[in-house]
Write an enzyme that holds these catalytic residues in place. Structure first.
Site: not given
Ligand code: NI
Length: 169
Positions: A46, A51, A94-95, A136-137, A140
């Protein structure tokens, strides 16, 4: 299409709260295309607009098994309107928080609302892995990272590691 730079902790932009998208126009569709290319390139499950340095309320995800990709999903102006139960997502990552994973307490069921990439209203109900992805997304978009939801001890270990890395650059 373009691969965008993925911001990583402790970049302050990741703490921003995003603004809702008013119209799903060509600019927004271009952002979505670039986000998708970035997510598949990483690769990740995701990606939220924050991000990649865009303060708009857009998330994308693909929870299909690798061999069945791409099955891109897009949710604009997403909101969790109902949560129920508890679960622990094991080894969440997470990226934007590279090389770190932790178990995170999450709601087991969520109902999320938003609009799709054609501007149509969309509702998702899930008690699957997708429930964790959505939490999670959407976090963000509110400036929240999964490391904010783990024990302070674990979080400190991670922060210390990042501080050391920054010093040794
Ligand atoms: Ni993330």
């Amino acid at each position: 299409m373009a691969i965008l730079e993925i911001l990583t902790y402790p970049d302050k932009f990741l703490r921003k709260t995003t603004r809702p998208v008013e119209t799903v126009d060509d600019d927004i569709r271009k952002i979505i295309e670039d986000m998708a290319e970035t997510m598949y390139d990483a690769p990740g499950t995701g990606l939220a607009a924050t991000q990649v340095g865009i303060d708009k309320s857009i998330i994308i995800y693909d929870v299909a098994p690798l061999e069945e990709r791409p099955q891109l999903q897009v949710l604009i102006n997403p909101k969790i309107v109902e949560m129920e139960g508890n679960t622990v997502s094991e080894n969440e990552g997470c990226l934007s928080v590279p090389d770190f994973r932790a178990d995170v307490k999450r709601a087991a069921f969520v109902r999320a609302e938003g609009i799709d990439r054609n501007g149509n209203p969309m509702t998702i109900e899930t008690d699957d892995f997708l429930a964790v992805v959505l939490q999670h997304e959407i976090d963000h978009l509110n400036g929240i990272l999964f490391i904010d939801r783990i024990s302070s001890l674990k979080r400190e270990l991670y922060k210390r590691r990042v501080r050391k890395q920054i010093k040794s650059l």
